[in-house]
Design a protein around this motif. Structure first.
Motif, PDB file in Angstrom:
ATOM      1  N   GLN A 214      -3.903   3.369   1.556  1.00 13.65           N
ATOM      2  CA  GLN A 214      -4.224   3.427   2.983  1.00 13.65           C
ATOM      3  C   GLN A 214      -4.391   4.893   3.365  1.00 13.65           C
ATOM      4  O   GLN A 214      -3.423   5.659   3.315  1.00 13.65           O
ATOM      5  CB  GLN A 214      -3.081   2.796   3.793  1.00 13.65           C
ATOM      6  CG  GLN A 214      -3.302   2.809   5.296  1.00 13.65           C
ATOM      7  CD  GLN A 214      -2.093   2.257   6.044  1.00 13.65           C
ATOM      8  OE1 GLN A 214      -0.962   2.672   5.801  1.00 13.65           O
ATOM      9  NE2 GLN A 214      -2.331   1.335   6.962  1.00 13.65           N
TER      10      GLN A 214
ATOM     11  N   GLU B 146       7.564   0.805   4.963  1.00  7.39           N
ATOM     12  CA  GLU B 146       6.916  -0.180   5.836  1.00  7.39           C
ATOM     13  C   GLU B 146       7.039  -1.560   5.184  1.00  7.39           C
ATOM     14  O   GLU B 146       6.885  -1.674   3.959  1.00  7.39           O
ATOM     15  CB  GLU B 146       5.438   0.208   5.996  1.00  7.39           C
ATOM     16  CG  GLU B 146       4.602  -0.743   6.841  1.00  7.39           C
ATOM     17  CD  GLU B 146       3.120  -0.319   6.905  1.00  7.39           C
ATOM     18  OE1 GLU B 146       2.765   0.804   6.470  1.00  7.39           O
ATOM     19  OE2 GLU B 146       2.306  -1.140   7.366  1.00  7.39           O
TER      20      GLU B 146
ATOM     21  N   HIS C 282       3.961   7.233   3.440  1.00  6.67           N
ATOM     22  CA  HIS C 282       4.896   6.094   3.384  1.00  6.67           C
ATOM     23  C   HIS C 282       4.522   5.136   2.267  1.00  6.67           C
ATOM     24  O   HIS C 282       3.419   5.176   1.752  1.00  6.67           O
ATOM     25  CB  HIS C 282       4.971   5.366   4.728  1.00  6.67           C
ATOM     26  CG  HIS C 282       3.688   4.693   5.154  1.00  6.67           C
ATOM     27  ND1 HIS C 282       2.715   5.341   5.869  1.00  6.67           N
ATOM     28  CD2 HIS C 282       3.214   3.444   4.948  1.00  6.67           C
ATOM     29  CE1 HIS C 282       1.706   4.501   6.096  1.00  6.67           C
ATOM     30  NE2 HIS C 282       1.983   3.338   5.538  1.00  6.67           N
TER      31      HIS C 282
ATOM     32  N   HIS D 137       0.830  -1.218   0.000  1.00  5.22           N
ATOM     33  CA  HIS D 137       0.000   0.000   0.000  1.00  5.22           C
ATOM     34  C   HIS D 137       0.857   1.258   0.000  1.00  5.22           C
ATOM     35  O   HIS D 137       2.050   1.220   0.287  1.00  5.22           O
ATOM     36  CB  HIS D 137      -0.966   0.036   1.193  1.00  5.22           C
ATOM     37  CG  HIS D 137      -0.334   0.073   2.559  1.00  5.22           C
ATOM     38  ND1 HIS D 137      -0.083  -1.060   3.301  1.00  5.22           N
ATOM     39  CD2 HIS D 137       0.085   1.114   3.330  1.00  5.22           C
ATOM     40  CE1 HIS D 137       0.450  -0.717   4.472  1.00  5.22           C
ATOM     41  NE2 HIS D 137       0.580   0.619   4.509  1.00  5.22           N
TER      42      HIS D 137
HETATM   43 CO    CO Z   1       0.913   1.675   6.262  1.00  9.35          CO
END
Ligand code: CO
Ligand code: CMX
Length: 141
Positions: free
Chosen positions: A59, A133, A83, A7
């Motif tokens: 997200q 991430e 991110h 994502h």
């Molecule tokens: Co995230």
């Protein structure tokens, strides 16, 4: 090491407003909503496509407080891309491999992420300014 982009996390002041924007512009469907107190966010996952080992998503993240990571980011930089998250088959393995290259891990051990996933963050300063991430998706039932 990476199977897909899991994502892209977007920092939002108003989650409902941005859900409306992304779902009407891009015809994306909200497939999960949750509050993650540990990460300091209220969030929604909008499904983009299916990939190896899991889907890919946008997200949307609204901070629960000003001193949370997303709250501080919005205060400093405004709304927008926060991110990038990569899907990995084994989050501990990816943390060990990447950490071994001198990248600072922001989590000592995986934490709870969206939709039952296990996640860990890498310091943006060690990844060309990109907060990264790692996501091990929940096993399919
Ligand atoms: Co995230
Ligand atoms: N992307 C790129 N750079 C970032 C950043 C981001 N999202 N957030 C902070 N930075 C930069 C800052 O601009 C700053 O750089 P300068 O020193 O050059 O100004 C530096 O990193 C330090 O930033 P800071 O504002 O002082 O913030 P902190 O050090 O308190 O925290 C970070 C930064 C990345 C360590 C922290 O946000 C963190 O631990 N993030 C991981 C957890 C997270 O983001 N959770 C929310 C998402 C949850 C989810 O996806 O499920």
């Amino acid at each position: 090491m990476f199977m897909r982009i899991d994502h892209i996390g977007i920092a939002c002041r108003d989650l409902e407003e941005k859900i409306e924007l992304f779902s009407s512009l891009f015809e994306l469907e909200v497939v999960a909503r949750e509050v993650n107190e540990e990460q300091g966010v209220k969030e929604a996952m909008l499904h983009v496509a299916d990939g190896e080992g899991g889907g890919s998503y946008i997200q949307l993240l609204e901070p629960l407080s000003e001193d949370s990571p997303v709250g501080k980011f919005i205060a400093k930089r405004g709304e927008g891309v926060h991110h990038v998250a990569f899907g990995v088959p084994d989050v501990e393995g990816a943390m060990a491999t990447i950490g071994g290259k001198g990248v600072r891990l922001l989590d000592e051990r995986p934490r709870h992420g969206s939709m039952g996933s296990r996640i860990a963050f890498l310091h943006p300063k060690d990844v060309g300014g990109m907060l990264t991430e790692l996501v091990e998706a929940a096993k399919q039932q």
